[in-house]
Design an enzyme around this catalytic site. Structure first.
Site, PDB file in Angstrom:
ATOM      1  N   GLU A 183     -10.973  -2.358 -11.798  1.00 24.87           N
ATOM      2  CA  GLU A 183     -10.890  -2.297 -10.341  1.00 24.87           C
ATOM      3  C   GLU A 183      -9.753  -3.141  -9.771  1.00 24.87           C
ATOM      4  OE1 GLU A 183     -14.879  -3.359  -9.215  1.00 24.87           O
ATOM      5  OE2 GLU A 183     -15.558  -1.282  -9.250  1.00 24.87           O
ATOM      6  N   GLU A 242     -21.535  -5.299 -32.075  1.00 24.26           N
ATOM      7  CA  GLU A 242     -21.509  -6.678 -31.579  1.00 24.26           C
ATOM      8  C   GLU A 242     -21.703  -7.709 -32.681  1.00 24.26           C
ATOM      9  OE1 GLU A 242     -25.689  -8.231 -30.028  1.00 24.26           O
ATOM     10  OE2 GLU A 242     -24.972  -6.559 -28.818  1.00 24.26           O
TER      11      GLU A 242
END
Length: 274
Positions: free
Chosen positions: A81, A112
């Protein structure tokens, strides 16, 4: 000091399946109301890290977010953004997630848990000590994130983190840890809820404050925003009208010609002063 995963502790509520929809919504909201207070307590930690970020970006460095699962997605959201909101290059703030782009939409098994991949992912961008890295992990125990920060430290790259557990391995690894204690989740262990919301709030604070300090906001307006749709063009026209007090038709022509609120205003002011 003992390391206790408050993010994994039992919810303050039980028998959720017996609650009505209204009770569920009300109780989730009740928990959510505690998040802003938890974030408020860590503003000094956020300030320390943000100050370092501003320094590095002013000197030509980049900001990296690295995480897994929800934490990785929230980092990518904030990074993605920044260009449309502040008009900065896409490679100024970079979000990385364990498992790569596939993991943005779909969980990648065991991603992960890798102790090598995080640093490899950072190296893909030729990371150097000019840059700064923030590891994001609610638990503070994610191997992908911790190992990446450890390697970054070895290479004299400044590191920060956002975690929700005190004395976690991640908090102990980062140069500038942010430890925001939001407490147990409404659904036990579901850290996409309170922890994820707190992470988003903190990243909002970091990136917005950084971009303001770098000069991408004038007054309270996004003068460098990308004009990527009709809504943003209308917003840009309104900004120009308010700033230089001209008719909307002229403001629109200036904006369409210069493709930037800032440049349109500067051109008009320069022309008027000649």
């Amino acid at each position: 000091m003992n390391f206790i995963k408050t993010t994994e502790q039992d919810s303050n509520y039980d028998h959720l399946e017996n609650m009505s929809v209204n009770e569920l919504l009300t109780n989730i909201n009740k928990e959510d109301q505690t998040i802003a207070k938890a974030v408020e307590k860590v503003i000094p930690q956020v300030e320390l890290l943000t100050t370092q970020i501003i320094k590095k970006l002013t000197e030509g460095g980049r900001l990296f977010y690295i995480g897994a699962g929800t934490s990785g997605r929230i980092g990518i959201l904030d990074a993605s953004e920044c260009p449309p909101t502040f008009g900065v290059p896409h490679d100024l703030v970079i979000g990385l997630i364990a498992g790569g782009d596939t993991a943005i939409r779909k969980a990648v098994e065991n991603a992960e848990d890798s102790i090598n991949q995080g640093w490899k992912d950072l190296q893909e961008y030729n990371i150097s000590k000019k840059d700064i890295v923030i590891g994001i992990a609610a638990s503070g125990t994610t191997p992908y994130v911790i190992s990446a920060l450890k390697e970054a430290n070895k290479h004299k790259i400044i590191t920060g983190c956002i975690t929700m557990n005190e004395n976690s391995p991640l908090a102990k690894t980062a140069n500038y840890p942010i430890v925001c204690l939001v407490g147990p989740e409404f659904v036990t262990g579901s850290s996409r809820m309170k922890a994820g919301t707190a992470q988003k709030l903190i990243l909002n604070m970091i990136s917005t404050s950084t971009m303001i300090q770098l000069g991408h906001v004038k007054g309270n307006k996004m003068v460098d925003m990308q004009l990527s749709n009709h809504k943003l063009i209308k917003r840009g026209i309104k900004m120009i009208v308010n700033e230089i007090d001209v008719e909307e038709s002229l403001a629109k022509n200036l904006l369409l010609e210069h493709k930037s609120v800032r440049k349109a205003i500067q051109f008009y002011k320069n022309a008027k002063n000649k």
